[in-house]
Design an enzyme around this catalytic site. Structure first.
Site, mmCIF file in Angstrom:
data_model
loop_
_atom_site.group_PDB
_atom_site.id
_atom_site.type_symbol
_atom_site.label_atom_id
_atom_site.label_comp_id
_atom_site.label_asym_id
_atom_site.label_seq_id
_atom_site.Cartn_x
_atom_site.Cartn_y
_atom_site.Cartn_z
ATOM 1 N N GLY A 60 0.827 -1.192 0.000
ATOM 2 C CA GLY A 60 0.000 0.000 0.000
ATOM 3 C C GLY A 60 0.864 1.246 0.000
ATOM 4 O O GLY A 60 2.023 1.207 0.425
ATOM 5 N N GLN A 78 2.905 9.957 1.220
ATOM 6 C CA GLN A 78 4.189 9.247 1.253
ATOM 7 C C GLN A 78 5.060 9.590 0.048
ATOM 8 O O GLN A 78 6.255 9.321 0.068
ATOM 9 C CB GLN A 78 3.966 7.732 1.332
ATOM 10 C CG GLN A 78 3.394 7.287 2.667
ATOM 11 C CD GLN A 78 3.218 5.797 2.696
ATOM 12 O OE1 GLN A 78 2.189 5.278 2.264
ATOM 13 N NE2 GLN A 78 4.224 5.104 3.195
ATOM 14 N N CYS A 101 5.988 -0.171 7.271
ATOM 15 C CA CYS A 101 5.608 0.965 6.447
ATOM 16 C C CYS A 101 6.779 1.344 5.545
ATOM 17 O O CYS A 101 7.929 1.345 5.984
ATOM 18 C CB CYS A 101 5.230 2.138 7.348
ATOM 19 S SG CYS A 101 4.709 3.618 6.472
ATOM 20 N N LEU A 102 6.466 1.675 4.299
ATOM 21 C CA LEU A 102 7.510 2.098 3.369
ATOM 22 C C LEU A 102 8.164 3.402 3.811
ATOM 23 O O LEU A 102 9.283 3.699 3.392
ATOM 24 C CB LEU A 102 6.940 2.243 1.959
ATOM 25 C CG LEU A 102 6.438 0.952 1.316
ATOM 26 C CD1 LEU A 102 5.796 1.244 -0.039
ATOM 27 C CD2 LEU A 102 7.560 -0.059 1.176
ATOM 28 N N HIS A 110 -4.334 1.268 7.499
ATOM 29 C CA HIS A 110 -3.001 1.859 7.543
ATOM 30 C C HIS A 110 -2.903 3.043 6.583
ATOM 31 O O HIS A 110 -2.445 4.129 6.951
ATOM 32 C CB HIS A 110 -1.961 0.780 7.187
ATOM 33 C CG HIS A 110 -0.554 1.247 7.151
ATOM 34 N ND1 HIS A 110 0.377 0.842 8.080
ATOM 35 C CD2 HIS A 110 0.099 2.069 6.298
ATOM 36 C CE1 HIS A 110 1.545 1.400 7.790
ATOM 37 N NE2 HIS A 110 1.406 2.145 6.705
ATOM 38 N N GLU A 111 -3.361 2.842 5.334
ATOM 39 C CA GLU A 111 -3.255 3.907 4.332
ATOM 40 C C GLU A 111 -4.210 5.056 4.632
ATOM 41 O O GLU A 111 -3.863 6.223 4.438
ATOM 42 C CB GLU A 111 -3.486 3.349 2.923
ATOM 43 C CG GLU A 111 -2.515 2.260 2.501
ATOM 44 C CD GLU A 111 -1.044 2.576 2.711
ATOM 45 O OE1 GLU A 111 -0.652 3.767 2.653
ATOM 46 O OE2 GLU A 111 -0.267 1.635 2.938
ATOM 47 N N HIS A 124 -2.638 7.376 7.035
ATOM 48 C CA HIS A 124 -1.680 8.293 6.409
ATOM 49 C C HIS A 124 -2.368 9.567 5.918
ATOM 50 O O HIS A 124 -1.790 10.650 5.983
ATOM 51 C CB HIS A 124 -0.975 7.632 5.218
ATOM 52 C CG HIS A 124 0.239 6.851 5.576
ATOM 53 N ND1 HIS A 124 1.342 7.407 6.184
ATOM 54 C CD2 HIS A 124 0.545 5.543 5.375
ATOM 55 C CE1 HIS A 124 2.266 6.482 6.355
ATOM 56 N NE2 HIS A 124 1.810 5.331 5.878
#
Length: 161
Positions: A46, A51, A89-90, A131-132, A135
């Protein structure tokens, strides 16, 4: 399509609330394509627009490598159950922590033609949606971590000769 730079925890853009996408323009379409390419290149499941430095309510998710979702202005309508699992997480590479998320979620969003749709998700897909969406409100998963973060070891197994 292009691979964009992923912002790392500590970058102030990750702490800001995103703006609603009012219309899908060529730039929004390009952003969605770039986000998918960036996510796949980073081996993620994701990615949210902040991000990659864009404060728009847009996320891309693909938990199995075959069914990508593009969610514009996603809104979680319902949740049920709970699952605690390690999450990463990226924007915080090499780390993960235990996070409790809903087992199932129902989300309403718009597609790239601004058609509304609802998605019922469970398991990893539900976790990714939550999660997304966090963000988009400037929330990193680390705010939900139970206990310490751990280092991930991604070394491939070495073959013995």
């Amino acid at each position: 399509m292009a691979i964009r730079n992923i912002r790392i925890m500590g970058d102030k853009v990750l702490e800001k609330k995103c703006r609603t996408v009012e219309a899908v323009t060529p730039r929004i379409r390009q952003l969605a394509e770039d986000m998918l390419e960036t996510m796949y290149d980073a081996y993620g499941v994701g990615l949210a627009a902040p991000q990659v430095g864009i404060l728009k309510r847009l996320v891309v998710i693909d938990v199995d490598g075959e069914h990508p979702y593009i969610l514009i202005n996603p809104e979680i309508l319902e949740t049920s159950g709970e699952v605690t699992a390690y999450e990463g997480c990226l924007s915080l590479p090499g780390k993960s922590g235990l996070v409790t998320r809903p087992e199932k979620v129902k989300v309403r969003a718009f597609d790239l033609d601004m058609n509304p749709f609802e998605l019922e998700a469970e398991g990893l897909l539900a976790r990714a949606v939550c999660h997304e969406c966090d963000h988009l409100d400037g929330i990193m998963y680390t705010e939900h971590v139970e206990g310490p973060l751990r280092d991930n070891d991604y070394q491939e197994d070495e073959e013995e000769e």
